[in-house]
Design a protein around this motif. Structure first.
Motif, PDB file in Angstrom:
ATOM      1  N   ARG A 185       0.825  -1.214   0.000  1.00  0.00           N
ATOM      2  CA  ARG A 185       0.000   0.000   0.000  1.00  0.00           C
ATOM      3  C   ARG A 185       0.856   1.259   0.000  1.00  0.00           C
ATOM      4  O   ARG A 185       0.585   2.207  -0.741  1.00  0.00           O
ATOM      5  N   GLU A 186       1.890   1.276   0.819  1.00  0.00           N
ATOM      6  CA  GLU A 186       2.732   2.470   0.956  1.00  0.00           C
ATOM      7  C   GLU A 186       3.561   2.741  -0.305  1.00  0.00           C
ATOM      8  O   GLU A 186       3.834   3.889  -0.627  1.00  0.00           O
ATOM      9  N   SER A 187       3.964   1.695  -0.978  1.00  0.00           N
ATOM     10  CA  SER A 187       4.838   1.852  -2.142  1.00  0.00           C
ATOM     11  C   SER A 187       4.085   1.905  -3.462  1.00  0.00           C
ATOM     12  O   SER A 187       4.631   2.362  -4.468  1.00  0.00           O
ATOM     13  N   GLY A 188       2.844   1.385  -3.472  1.00  0.00           N
ATOM     14  CA  GLY A 188       2.098   1.318  -4.719  1.00  0.00           C
ATOM     15  C   GLY A 188       2.517   0.152  -5.601  1.00  0.00           C
ATOM     16  O   GLY A 188       2.230   0.138  -6.799  1.00  0.00           O
ATOM     17  N   VAL A 189       3.193  -0.826  -5.027  1.00  0.00           N
ATOM     18  CA  VAL A 189       3.670  -1.992  -5.771  1.00  0.00           C
ATOM     19  C   VAL A 189       2.911  -3.218  -5.266  1.00  0.00           C
ATOM     20  O   VAL A 189       2.803  -3.421  -4.060  1.00  0.00           O
ATOM     21  N   ASN A 190       2.378  -4.019  -6.181  1.00  0.00           N
ATOM     22  CA  ASN A 190       1.565  -5.158  -5.727  1.00  0.00           C
ATOM     23  C   ASN A 190       2.426  -6.262  -5.100  1.00  0.00           C
ATOM     24  O   ASN A 190       3.639  -6.316  -5.287  1.00  0.00           O
ATOM     25  N   PHE A 222      11.208   4.035  -5.731  1.00  0.00           N
ATOM     26  CA  PHE A 222      12.276   4.316  -6.692  1.00  0.00           C
ATOM     27  C   PHE A 222      12.159   3.356  -7.882  1.00  0.00           C
ATOM     28  O   PHE A 222      12.178   3.778  -9.044  1.00  0.00           O
ATOM     29  N   ILE A 223      12.027   2.080  -7.591  1.00  0.00           N
ATOM     30  CA  ILE A 223      11.920   1.065  -8.640  1.00  0.00           C
ATOM     31  C   ILE A 223      10.658   1.298  -9.469  1.00  0.00           C
ATOM     32  O   ILE A 223      10.709   1.274 -10.701  1.00  0.00           O
ATOM     33  N   ARG A 224       9.529   1.531  -8.794  1.00  0.00           N
ATOM     34  CA  ARG A 224       8.264   1.759  -9.503  1.00  0.00           C
ATOM     35  C   ARG A 224       8.372   2.962 -10.431  1.00  0.00           C
ATOM     36  O   ARG A 224       7.962   2.914 -11.590  1.00  0.00           O
ATOM     37  N   ARG A 225       8.958   4.053  -9.946  1.00  0.00           N
ATOM     38  CA  ARG A 225       9.096   5.255 -10.779  1.00  0.00           C
ATOM     39  C   ARG A 225      10.018   4.984 -11.969  1.00  0.00           C
ATOM     40  O   ARG A 225       9.745   5.423 -13.086  1.00  0.00           O
ATOM     41  N   GLY A 226      11.081   4.232 -11.732  1.00  0.00           N
ATOM     42  CA  GLY A 226      11.961   3.863 -12.837  1.00  0.00           C
ATOM     43  C   GLY A 226      11.237   3.059 -13.897  1.00  0.00           C
ATOM     44  O   GLY A 226      11.410   3.286 -15.093  1.00  0.00           O
TER      45      GLY A 226
END
Length: 136
Positions: A12-17, A53-57
Motif C-alpha cells: 500500500r505504501e509503495s504502490g507496488v503489488n 524508486f523502482i516503480r518510478r523507474g
C-alpha cells in the motif's frame, strides 16, 4: 528502529503489488527482509522508498537491469552520474524513435480509416495488409 511493516502495508505504501514485491526480492532488487518467528516478512521504511524508486523507474520505462544500476549509483552518492546521464540520453533516443514509429503508423491508419465499403472484398484495411489497390 521503526516498527516493521508487513508486506501488505509495504504494498500500500509503495504502490507496488504483492507479487511484484516478491519478484523484486527473488531478483535481488529488494533485499530479503527480516522474518518473524512465524516466517512473516518484516520490512522497513527504507524498503518503501526503494520500491517507490523502482516503480518510478519502471514508469519511466527503464529496464530492471537499468534500475539495478541506478540503485547501485544511488547507494554511492559520491560517484559521478555520467553513466546515469548516458542512460537517460539512450532512453530518450529510444523513446523518440518509438514516437516517430507511432506517428508513421498513425499517418498510415488515417489514410485507410473511414472505409465506406460494405464488403470485406473492398475493405481498405484488408487491401492495405494484402498490398492490393482496388479501391484507392
Amino acid at each position: 528502529m521503526s516498527k516493521p511493516l508487513t508486506i501488505g502495508v509495504l504494498s500500500r505504501e509503495s504502490g507496488v503489488n504483492l507479487e511484484t514485491i516478491r519478484f523484486y526480492e527473488r531478483s535481488g532488487l529488494l533485499p530479503a527482509p527480516q522474518r518473524s518467528a512465524a516466517g512473516y516478512r518484516h520490512y522497513q521504511a527504507m524498503d518503501v522508498r526503494r520500491l517507490r524508486f523502482i516503480r518510478r523507474g519502471r514508469e519511466l520505462g527503464f529496464s530492471l537491469e537499468e534500475i539495478r544500476s541506478l540503485l547501485d549509483l544511488a547507494a554511492h552518492p559520491e560517484s559521478p552520474c555520467a553513466s546515469a546521464d548516458q542512460m537517460v540520453r539512450e532512453h530518450l533516443d529510444t523513446i523518440e524513435a518509438r514516437i516517430r514509429d507511432l506517428q508513421n503508423m498513425q499517418a498510415e491508419l488515417n489514410k485507410i480509416a473511414g472505409c465506406q465499403s460494405g464488403h470485406a472484398e473492398h475493405c481498405r484495411l484488408l487491401e492495405a495488409l494484402d498490398s492490393r489497390d482496388c479501391c484507392a
